[in-house]
Each structure stands twice: as structure tokens, then as C-alpha cells.
Design a protein around this motif. Structure first.
Motif, mmCIF file in Angstrom:
data_model
loop_
_atom_site.group_PDB
_atom_site.id
_atom_site.type_symbol
_atom_site.label_atom_id
_atom_site.label_comp_id
_atom_site.label_asym_id
_atom_site.label_seq_id
_atom_site.Cartn_x
_atom_site.Cartn_y
_atom_site.Cartn_z
ATOM 1 N N ILE A 191 0.830 -1.198 0.000
ATOM 2 C CA ILE A 191 0.000 0.000 0.000
ATOM 3 C C ILE A 191 0.868 1.253 0.000
ATOM 4 C CG2 ILE A 191 -1.995 -1.086 1.109
ATOM 5 C CD1 ILE A 191 -0.973 -0.009 3.781
ATOM 6 N N PRO A 192 0.341 2.384 -0.498
ATOM 7 C CA PRO A 192 1.129 3.625 -0.550
ATOM 8 C C PRO A 192 1.537 4.148 0.819
ATOM 9 C CG PRO A 192 -0.811 3.789 -1.962
ATOM 10 C CD PRO A 192 -0.971 2.549 -1.138
ATOM 11 N N GLU A 193 0.762 3.818 1.846
ATOM 12 C CA GLU A 193 1.043 4.326 3.184
ATOM 13 C C GLU A 193 2.272 3.685 3.817
ATOM 14 O OE1 GLU A 193 -3.376 4.815 2.489
ATOM 15 O OE2 GLU A 193 -1.848 3.318 2.066
ATOM 16 N N GLU A 194 2.757 2.602 3.242
ATOM 17 C CA GLU A 194 3.921 1.903 3.786
ATOM 18 C C GLU A 194 4.879 1.538 2.660
ATOM 19 O OE1 GLU A 194 2.947 -1.582 6.027
ATOM 20 O OE2 GLU A 194 2.993 -0.462 7.898
ATOM 21 N N GLY A 195 6.167 1.519 2.968
ATOM 22 C CA GLY A 195 7.127 1.003 2.012
ATOM 23 C C GLY A 195 7.124 -0.525 2.070
ATOM 24 N N PHE A 196 7.972 -1.141 1.255
ATOM 25 C CA PHE A 196 8.061 -2.596 1.332
ATOM 26 C C PHE A 196 9.517 -3.036 1.237
ATOM 27 C CE2 PHE A 196 7.703 -1.768 -3.217
ATOM 28 C CZ PHE A 196 8.612 -2.660 -3.787
ATOM 29 N N ASP A 197 9.767 -4.164 1.839
ATOM 30 C CA ASP A 197 11.105 -4.745 1.875
ATOM 31 C C ASP A 197 11.079 -6.011 1.023
ATOM 32 O OD1 ASP A 197 13.435 -6.122 2.463
ATOM 33 O OD2 ASP A 197 13.444 -5.527 4.579
ATOM 34 N N MET A 198 11.693 -5.951 -0.157
ATOM 35 C CA MET A 198 11.649 -7.090 -1.071
ATOM 36 C C MET A 198 12.295 -8.332 -0.452
ATOM 37 S SD MET A 198 10.594 -8.410 -3.814
ATOM 38 C CE MET A 198 10.059 -7.051 -4.851
ATOM 39 N N ALA A 199 13.346 -8.127 0.315
ATOM 40 C CA ALA A 199 14.009 -9.264 0.946
ATOM 41 C C ALA A 199 13.068 -9.973 1.913
ATOM 42 C CB ALA A 199 15.269 -8.798 1.673
ATOM 43 N N GLU A 200 12.305 -9.191 2.670
ATOM 44 C CA GLU A 200 11.351 -9.773 3.619
ATOM 45 C C GLU A 200 10.258 -10.541 2.885
ATOM 46 O OE1 GLU A 200 7.782 -8.423 6.637
ATOM 47 O OE2 GLU A 200 9.050 -6.885 5.727
ATOM 48 N N ILE A 201 9.745 -9.933 1.796
ATOM 49 C CA ILE A 201 8.693 -10.587 1.017
ATOM 50 C C ILE A 201 9.210 -11.891 0.419
ATOM 51 C CG2 ILE A 201 7.261 -10.381 -1.059
ATOM 52 C CD1 ILE A 201 7.157 -7.343 -0.477
ATOM 53 N N ALA A 202 10.399 -11.838 -0.150
ATOM 54 C CA ALA A 202 10.985 -13.033 -0.753
ATOM 55 C C ALA A 202 11.171 -14.143 0.280
ATOM 56 C CB ALA A 202 12.325 -12.674 -1.400
ATOM 57 N N GLU A 203 11.628 -13.779 1.479
ATOM 58 C CA GLU A 203 11.842 -14.755 2.543
ATOM 59 C C GLU A 203 10.523 -15.389 2.969
ATOM 60 O OE1 GLU A 203 13.722 -17.175 5.270
ATOM 61 O OE2 GLU A 203 14.505 -16.039 3.554
ATOM 62 N N ARG A 204 9.468 -14.569 3.062
ATOM 63 C CA ARG A 204 8.164 -15.107 3.453
ATOM 64 C C ARG A 204 7.650 -16.091 2.405
ATOM 65 N NH1 ARG A 204 4.172 -10.804 3.355
ATOM 66 N NH2 ARG A 204 5.592 -9.790 4.814
ATOM 67 N N LEU A 205 7.831 -15.764 1.126
ATOM 68 C CA LEU A 205 7.389 -16.655 0.055
ATOM 69 C C LEU A 205 8.188 -17.961 0.059
ATOM 70 C CD1 LEU A 205 6.895 -14.077 -2.857
ATOM 71 C CD2 LEU A 205 5.125 -15.185 -1.487
ATOM 72 N N ARG A 206 9.478 -17.857 0.312
ATOM 73 C CA ARG A 206 10.315 -19.068 0.357
ATOM 74 C C ARG A 206 9.898 -19.990 1.501
ATOM 75 N NH1 ARG A 206 14.699 -15.363 -0.448
ATOM 76 N NH2 ARG A 206 15.444 -15.402 -2.610
ATOM 77 N N LYS A 207 9.594 -19.388 2.668
ATOM 78 C CA LYS A 207 9.154 -20.192 3.812
ATOM 79 C C LYS A 207 7.858 -20.922 3.492
ATOM 80 C CE LYS A 207 11.329 -17.686 7.650
ATOM 81 N NZ LYS A 207 11.083 -16.874 8.868
#
Length: 319
Positions: A191-207
Motif C-alpha cells: 500500500i502507498p502508506e507503507e514502504g516494502f522490503d523485497m528481501a522480507e517478502i521473498a523470505e516469506r514466500l520461500r518459507k
């Protein structure tokens, strides 16, 4: 007040027609004439104004879009454009105006009120980003449209064991993305109200993949970045098989939900009551399921605040 006008402005939203219907019928019930202004502020400037009767709004409560049409009007932002609109209001004997739309529509309503023409703003936008109201007309319908698409995409994502990125509307506000993502069980919501951390997203998907999860749904509000842009970044970070769906203007169409029809009816009727009482420069909205009204200047000066606790909840539920 014996003659009022009604117009819709800016982006259309499902529920505008029920709001127009409520304005017309509530006014006529109180022996007030109603004039429809076609094409938003552009139509006001050019004099596209017609008296509306009970039958004029028959059979529209279930229709999406707006029977009065809508447009964006840069000219009305100028004093010259506003003066042309005022001359048309005077020519038709219109004493007050109901304006259905979003932030830009409210700015036009404020300008007219400051120049002696009482206006009441009714929040009509799928983005749900008008301060002072918990809900805007069209948000519920757009939300259900997105959820329906998300459910269908999940079927094919499951079948092909892919990660899908779904881009939804929301240039400055993430309400559609957040609520649709939470309701649809998306693994990641941007969402525009928050940034995002691609590394965190990638780690969550891998898990998720490690515990046997075969697919993922990611919701991206257009104000963050395009779905294609995010998908490319994700592929570089994970090498997952990714597909992108951009829902686009489908989110603005369709028959309004029951919730939006009731909301539009309540807010449209209250706007007429305010004008009959001689109150202009107001905006109507919902607070704890009650219809409220407040100064339209306050609405423009305040900032829409998204409930970020829902962001936290969505992350907790998507583990």
C-alpha cells in the motif's frame, strides 16, 4: 430554499445513481425543485442543466456509473471558470448544490460556497479516502469486485502453482488493496502508506514454499508501483514463476452492492436536509453507523488515515 442542483464530478463510482435518486426524491418530498447538472463542473459551466422529476430517477438504483455523467474540469479551478458556473446557477434560479464526488469535487463545492452558493459534499469515490467519513459511496462495491477477481485468480494460481501479482486502484490510498487482501487471504499486500522490503517478502514466500505452499497472491496498490514492475523485482529476487493481473477500471463498474445503495440513500437524503435548513459548506459522512456532517474545509485540510492495525493483522494471518 426552493430550487437545488445536483452534480457528480471526478471519477465515477458505483452508488452515485442511488445517491442522485435520494437527492431528487427527498427534495421533491419536501416540495423543492431539483435540477440535474450533466457532466460535472464542465456541464455547470456550459449550462447543461435540466429539471428532474420523480420519473427521472426511476429504475437507476441498481445501475453503476452516474446518469448525470461526470468529468474532470481544470477550468473550474480558476476564478473565471467558477464565475461562469455561478452565472449558470443564477440563470436557473438554483439556490444550493449537492456535489457527489471526491477530493477535487469538494474543492469546487468549497469555492462555490465561499462565493455565496451553499454546497454540500457527498463522498462518492471507490478509494474510501475522504477524511471525516468511515465509508465512501462505491468502496464496498469496488472491494467486492476485487475479491471476486482475486478468488478466480487463486483458482488458476493453485492449478499452475504460480505466484500472482494483482494490481488494484489506489494512487494515494491503500484501502482497496488492504481490505481486499485481508478478505481474500493474500500473502502480501503493498500500500502507498507503507514502504516494502523485497528481501522480507521473498523470505516469506520461500518459507511458504518450504512448507509445501504451491501458490501465492500478492496485492499491489497502483500508488506503490505497477504490478509488472513489482513482478520483475520479485522474479529477480526469487526466480519464482510469476504472472500479473491489472484489474483497472473494472473496479469502478457494476451494480452497487446493497451496502452502497443504503449508504448512498442515507447520505444523499441528509445533504438535502442540510440545504433545506440553509446550511452550506458542509460534507456528509458516516461515523459509527451514524450519518454526520462537518465543515467541508476541515475535510480538505485533514488527511485520510488508514487503519494500519489491519496491515499487521494481514501479515499475522498470512504466515
Amino acid at each position: 430554499m426552493k430550487k437545488i442542483g445536483v452534480l457528480t464530478s471526478g471519477g465515477d463510482s458505483p452508488g452515485m445513481n442511488p445517491a442522485i435518486r435520494a437527492v431528487v426524491r427527498k427534495a421533491i418530498y419536501h416540495n423543492v425543485e431539483v435540477y440535474g447538472i450533466y457532466g460535472g463542473y464542465t456541464g455547470l459551466i456550459s449550462g447543461k442543466i435540466k429539471k428532474l422529476e420523480l420519473g427521472s430517477v426511476g429504475d437507476i438504483i441498481h445501475r453503476g456509473g452516474t446518469m448525470l455523467q461526470t468529468a474532470r474540469c481544470p477550468e473550474f479551478k480558476t476564478p473565471e471558470g467558477q464565475q461562469k458556473g455561478i452565472e449558470q446557477l443564477k440563470a436557473h434560479g438554483i439556490e444550493g448544490l449537492v456535489v457527489i464526488g471526491g477530493d477535487g469535487s469538494y474543492r469546487g463545492a468549497r469555492a462555490l460556497t465561499q462565493q455565496g452558493y451553499p454546497c454540500v459534499g457527498v463522498p462518492g469515490t471507490i478509494d474510501n479516502d475522504i477524511p471525516g467519513t468511515e465509508l465512501t459511496i462505491g468502496f464496498d462495491t469496488a472491494l467486492n469486485t476485487v475479491i471476486d477477481a482475486l478468488d478466480k485468480i487463486r483458482d488458476t494460481a493453485t492449478s499452475h502453482e504460480r505466484t500472482f501479482v494483482i494490481e488494484v486502484m489506489g494512487r494515494d490510498a491503500g484501502d482497496i488493496a488492504l481490505y481486499a487482501g485481508l478478505a481474500g487471504g493474500a500473502e502480501t499486500i503493498l500500500i502507498p502508506e507503507e514502504g516494502f522490503d523485497m528481501a522480507e517478502i521473498a523470505e516469506r514466500l520461500r518459507k511458504g514454499q518450504e512448507r509445501g505452499k504451491k501458490h501465492s497472491i500478492i496485492i499491489v496498490a497502483e500508488g506503490v508501483c505497477s504490478g509488472s514492475e513489482f513482478a520483475q523485482q520479485l522474479k529477480e529476487a526469487t526466480n519464482f514463476d510469476t504472472r500479473v493481473s491489472v484489474l483497472g477500471h473494472i473496479q469502478r463498474g457494476g451494480s452497487p452492492t446493497a451496502a452502497d445503495r443504503v449508504l448512498a440513500s442515507r447520505l444523499g437524503a441528509r445533504a438535502v436536509e442540510l440545504l433545506i435548513d440553509g446550511k452550506g459548506g458542509r460534507a456528509v459522512g458516516m461515523e459509527s453507523n451514524r450519518v454526520v456532517d462537518y465543515d467541508i474545509v476541515e475535510a480538505l485540510e485533514r488527511k485520510h488515515v488508514l487503519d494500519l492495525d489491519l496491515v499487521k493483522l494481514s501479515k499475522e494471518l498470512s504466515i
